[in-house]
Design an enzyme around this catalytic site. Structure first.
Site, PDB file in Angstrom:
ATOM      1  N   GLU A 180      96.084  14.078  43.344  1.00  0.00           N
ATOM      2  CA  GLU A 180      97.035  14.965  44.035  1.00  0.00           C
ATOM      3  C   GLU A 180      96.607  14.971  45.485  1.00  0.00           C
ATOM      4  OE1 GLU A 180      99.537  16.523  42.627  1.00  0.00           O
ATOM      5  OE2 GLU A 180      99.049  16.118  40.533  1.00  0.00           O
ATOM      6  N   CYS A 193      99.264  22.478  49.936  1.00  0.00           N
ATOM      7  CA  CYS A 193      99.729  21.097  49.823  1.00  0.00           C
ATOM      8  C   CYS A 193     101.246  21.043  49.708  1.00  0.00           C
ATOM      9  CB  CYS A 193      99.085  20.441  48.615  1.00  0.00           C
ATOM     10  SG  CYS A 193      99.315  21.412  47.130  1.00  0.00           S
TER      11      CYS A 193
HETATM   12  P1  NAP Z   1      88.781  16.222  50.745  1.00  0.00           P
HETATM   13  O1  NAP Z   1      87.914  16.163  51.916  1.00  0.00           O
HETATM   14  O2  NAP Z   1      89.339  14.952  50.210  1.00  0.00           O
HETATM   15  O3  NAP Z   1      87.941  16.979  49.626  1.00  0.00           O
HETATM   16  C1  NAP Z   1      88.479  17.279  48.376  1.00  0.00           C
HETATM   17  C2  NAP Z   1      87.369  17.349  47.344  1.00  0.00           C
HETATM   18  O4  NAP Z   1      86.783  16.077  47.186  1.00  0.00           O
HETATM   19  C3  NAP Z   1      86.248  18.296  47.707  1.00  0.00           C
HETATM   20  O5  NAP Z   1      85.783  18.912  46.525  1.00  0.00           O
HETATM   21  C4  NAP Z   1      85.181  17.356  48.254  1.00  0.00           C
HETATM   22  O6  NAP Z   1      83.881  17.871  48.132  1.00  0.00           O
HETATM   23  C5  NAP Z   1      85.372  16.174  47.343  1.00  0.00           C
HETATM   24  N1  NAP Z   1      84.895  14.919  47.853  1.00  0.00           N
HETATM   25  C6  NAP Z   1      84.847  14.489  49.139  1.00  0.00           C
HETATM   26  N2  NAP Z   1      84.383  13.225  49.175  1.00  0.00           N
HETATM   27  C7  NAP Z   1      84.131  12.851  47.893  1.00  0.00           C
HETATM   28  C8  NAP Z   1      83.645  11.672  47.284  1.00  0.00           C
HETATM   29  N3  NAP Z   1      83.329  10.604  48.006  1.00  0.00           N
HETATM   30  N4  NAP Z   1      83.499  11.638  45.948  1.00  0.00           N
HETATM   31  C9  NAP Z   1      83.835  12.703  45.195  1.00  0.00           C
HETATM   32  N5  NAP Z   1      84.297  13.854  45.712  1.00  0.00           N
HETATM   33  C10 NAP Z   1      84.459  13.927  47.044  1.00  0.00           C
HETATM   34  O7  NAP Z   1      90.040  17.152  50.970  1.00  0.00           O
HETATM   35  P2  NAP Z   1      90.057  18.647  51.533  1.00  0.00           P
HETATM   36  O8  NAP Z   1      89.870  18.541  52.988  1.00  0.00           O
HETATM   37  O9  NAP Z   1      89.183  19.540  50.738  1.00  0.00           O
HETATM   38  O10 NAP Z   1      91.536  19.065  51.160  1.00  0.00           O
HETATM   39  C11 NAP Z   1      92.599  18.930  52.029  1.00  0.00           C
HETATM   40  C12 NAP Z   1      93.535  17.878  51.535  1.00  0.00           C
HETATM   41  O11 NAP Z   1      93.881  18.115  50.180  1.00  0.00           O
HETATM   42  C13 NAP Z   1      94.849  17.909  52.280  1.00  0.00           C
HETATM   43  O12 NAP Z   1      95.120  16.629  52.708  1.00  0.00           O
HETATM   44  C14 NAP Z   1      95.876  18.346  51.254  1.00  0.00           C
HETATM   45  O13 NAP Z   1      97.123  17.759  51.402  1.00  0.00           O
HETATM   46  C15 NAP Z   1      95.262  17.956  49.977  1.00  0.00           C
HETATM   47  N6  NAP Z   1      95.688  18.855  48.917  1.00  0.00           N
HETATM   48  C16 NAP Z   1      96.537  18.393  47.975  1.00  0.00           C
HETATM   49  C17 NAP Z   1      96.956  19.217  46.953  1.00  0.00           C
HETATM   50  C18 NAP Z   1      97.865  18.729  45.872  1.00  0.00           C
HETATM   51  O14 NAP Z   1      98.017  19.415  44.869  1.00  0.00           O
HETATM   52  N7  NAP Z   1      98.469  17.580  46.011  1.00  0.00           N
HETATM   53  C19 NAP Z   1      96.484  20.521  46.874  1.00  0.00           C
HETATM   54  C20 NAP Z   1      95.630  20.965  47.869  1.00  0.00           C
HETATM   55  C21 NAP Z   1      95.236  20.125  48.877  1.00  0.00           C
HETATM   56  P3  NAP Z   1      83.136  18.633  49.362  1.00  0.00           P
HETATM   57  O15 NAP Z   1      83.956  19.805  49.698  1.00  0.00           O
HETATM   58  O16 NAP Z   1      81.810  18.979  48.767  1.00  0.00           O
HETATM   59  O17 NAP Z   1      83.080  17.627  50.460  1.00  0.00           O
END
Ligand code: NAP
Length: 519
Positions: A259, A298
């Site tokens: 997602e 999102c």
């Molecule tokens: P993110 O940086 O991709 O992080 C999301 C999750 O992934 C966090 O728990 C992060 O952990 C973890 N993570 C990061 N790098 C990883 C890796 N290499 N391996 C495994 N896990 C890893 O995204 P975000 O900044 O938290 O969220 C914002 C984004 O999410 C926005 O772009 C938004 O559009 C999207 N979003 C989508 C939805 C949906 O339902 N489609 C809902 C909400 C948000 P850490 O925090 O420990 O780094």
């Protein structure tokens, strides 16, 4: 000042303290440190195996009705601690009380919805997938598709914006399907998820090994995934790509649900004039999506499509309402919008606004804000920002860059359904877009034009205004996810969501035997 509390992970049926470099969780309004996490030195391979070997069998021994009862216990436990969870969401998430309710009540509501679904399924362990199929003239030779729980572990990785709902909406579906869960919240806002696990384990709501929590970075968690495991990820596209590319994920055909980003659009129909009920409803939904959770949803409306001949009026209406939004410490009752989640997020919003503004012009909000109720210079605050592009402008960034904050762009269009659909399609796949119109023929044309690019389409009309929470709210009965940019995933959707955590098997044989298996 004493050091902030170190939050432990809950793995292999016990609370475990990590080692190594600490990450500090702060209050994004005041920058006050709240807690620390460390994820080094944890036996993550062992935690996955404990979930597979202890949690999985315990869940599979239960009927779907019993799993529904387990989800009801989880619902009740969270409900009993609701106020405490709301306080944590305000402190660690930058949420106003209303934003916090959106997250925490959304979690409780989703768990309750799946508890009811389980109750309705009753004393079965196998789900029939569709009707039985006669396979020959002989009526005894029969076929039937069934769904059984996968025997691995479900790893859930969540984004920072919904620490309660994100955990609960994924866990509810996996646990009802019969799969144990290891959940990893985003680090910056993980206080709420941590407290949820404390509450659920204190209440002994689930069997041992059914639900674990990893605090901090994912470390080597995903390196230990096997053929019957699954990963459900919510976050940025880039992280989604790197998770999909991990070698054991590819080699073991691990199921991955992503997602990710989305440039959700809201289209105003040409039949809607200023001052009409549907106009006001549209303005209200755009405003709510820009400011609720400081735009960090999102599903938030990012592109506002308006017929060119009424773009000026819509801009003026939105600007007037945005001017009345008080930004500041979300603990204060008069504050309508809190900060974004982290310093990095604020930087990203600022860079994104600068990029979008090159496609058009800034019509509201410079980004700089005097936030009320916080020490001078503290907090990750921005104003809401509205950008406007000219009719017909290519605006490449508006259709390709998701700015994850209180930011939207007005995009004038001709008023024709096919033009609207073409503009929306430039977003290359999204979670939800909406059309606000009382003209059923226009609505139908838009829906058919944009449906292929989305997981959900919202049909805004004054007739549902009272009853509906708007396009930004994900309901457990409807699917959540979308193609392309949105990650290609699908969650929830009532019983549909269970399919990801279950193996679909075609049974082919004697009808009475098959019917005994699928009662
Ligand atoms: P993110 O940086 O991709 O992080 C999301 C999750 O992934 C966090 O728990 C992060 O952990 C973890 N993570 C990061 N790098 C990883 C890796 N290499 N391996 C495994 N896990 C890893 O995204 P975000 O900044 O938290 O969220 C914002 C984004 O999410 C926005 O772009 C938004 O559009 C999207 N979003 C989508 C939805 C949906 O339902 N489609 C809902 C909400 C948000 P850490 O925090 O420990 O780094």
């Amino acid at each position: 000042m004493s050091a902030p509390r170190l939050l432990k992970s809950y793995l292999s049926g016990r609370w475990a303290e990590g080692t190594g470099r600490a990450q500090t969780l702060v209050n994004p309004a005041t920058e006050e440190p709240l807690a620390e996490v460390k994820s080094g030195g944890l036996d993550l391979a062992g935690a996955l195996e404990h979930a597979r070997k202890v949690g999985g069998p315990a869940l599979r021994a239960m009927t779907l009705g019993e799993r529904g009862a387990m989800l009801r216990r989880m619902t009740d436990a969270l409900q009993a601690h609701r106020n405490e969870l709301l306080d944590l969401a305000v402190a660690n998430g930058g949420n106003t009380r209303g934003d916090a309710k959106f997250d925490v009540d959304g979690a409780i509501f989703t768990l309750a919805a799946y508890a009811d679904l389980g109750k309705g399924l009753g004393e079965v362990k196998v789900l029939a997938d569709g009707e039985g199929i006669p396979l020959a003239r002989n009526p005894r030779f029969h076929g039937q598709h069934i769904l059984v729980p996968r025997t691995g572990v479900a790893v859930h990785i969540n984004a920072f914006n919904f620490p309660a709902w994100g955990l609960a909406e994924k866990a509810a579906v996996a646990l009802l399907a019969g799969m144990p869960v290891v959940s990893k919240p985003a680090t910056s806002s993980a206080l709420v998820a941590h407290r949820i696990l404390e509450v659920l384990t204190e209440a002994q709501a689930m069997p041992e090994g059914a639900l674990s929590l990893l605090m901090g970075g994912a470390g080597d968690l995903l390196e230990h995934l096997g053929p019957f495991d699954v990963v459900a990820f919510t976050g940025s596209s880039d992280t989604g790509v790197s998770i999909r590319s991990i070698s054991p994920v590819i080699k073991n055909s691990v199921r991955v649900n992503v997602e990710a980003d989305s440039l959700n659009a809201a289209i105003l129909g040409p039949d809607v004039a200023a001052g009409q009920e549907t106009w006001d409803y549209f303005v209200k939904d755009v405003l709510r999506d820009m400011t609720q959770k400081a735009g960090q949803k999102c599903t938030a409306i990012r592109r506002v499509l308006v017929p060119s001949d009424r773009a000026d009026r819509l801009r003026d209406d939105l600007v007037e309402r945005l001017s009345a939004v008080t930004v500041g410490n979300p603990e204060l009752d008069n504050v309508r919008m809190g900060p974004v989640a982290t310093a990095g997020q604020l930087e990203d919003v600022r860079a994104g606004v600068a990029q979008l503004a090159r496609d058009g012009r800034l019509v509201f909000g410079s980004g700089d804000v005097k936030a009320v109720g916080v020490p001078a210079g503290k907090g990750f605050f921005t104003t809401p920002v509205l950008i406007e592009v000219e009719a017909g402008a290519p605006a490449p960034s508006v259709h390709s860059r998701e700015v994850f904050g209180p930011v939207a762009t007005l995009v004038p269009y001709s008023g024709r359904a096919d033009d609207a659909a073409e503009l929306v399609g430039r977003g290359r796949g999204g979670l939800v877009s909406s059309v606000y119109s009382e003209d059923a023929a226009f609505t139908a044309d838009v829906v058919l034009g944009i449906a292929p690019f989305h997981g959900r389409v919202f049909l805004g009309s004054a007739k549902i205004a009272e009853a509906s929470p708007g396009p930004g709210t994900v309901l457990p009965m409807l699917v959540h996810g979308g193609p392309g940019r949105a990650g290609g995933g699908e969650e929830l959707g009532g019983l549909r969501g269970l399919g990801f955590y279950m193996q679909r098997v075609a049974l082919e044989g004697s009808r009475p035997v098959i019917e005994k298996i699928v009662r």
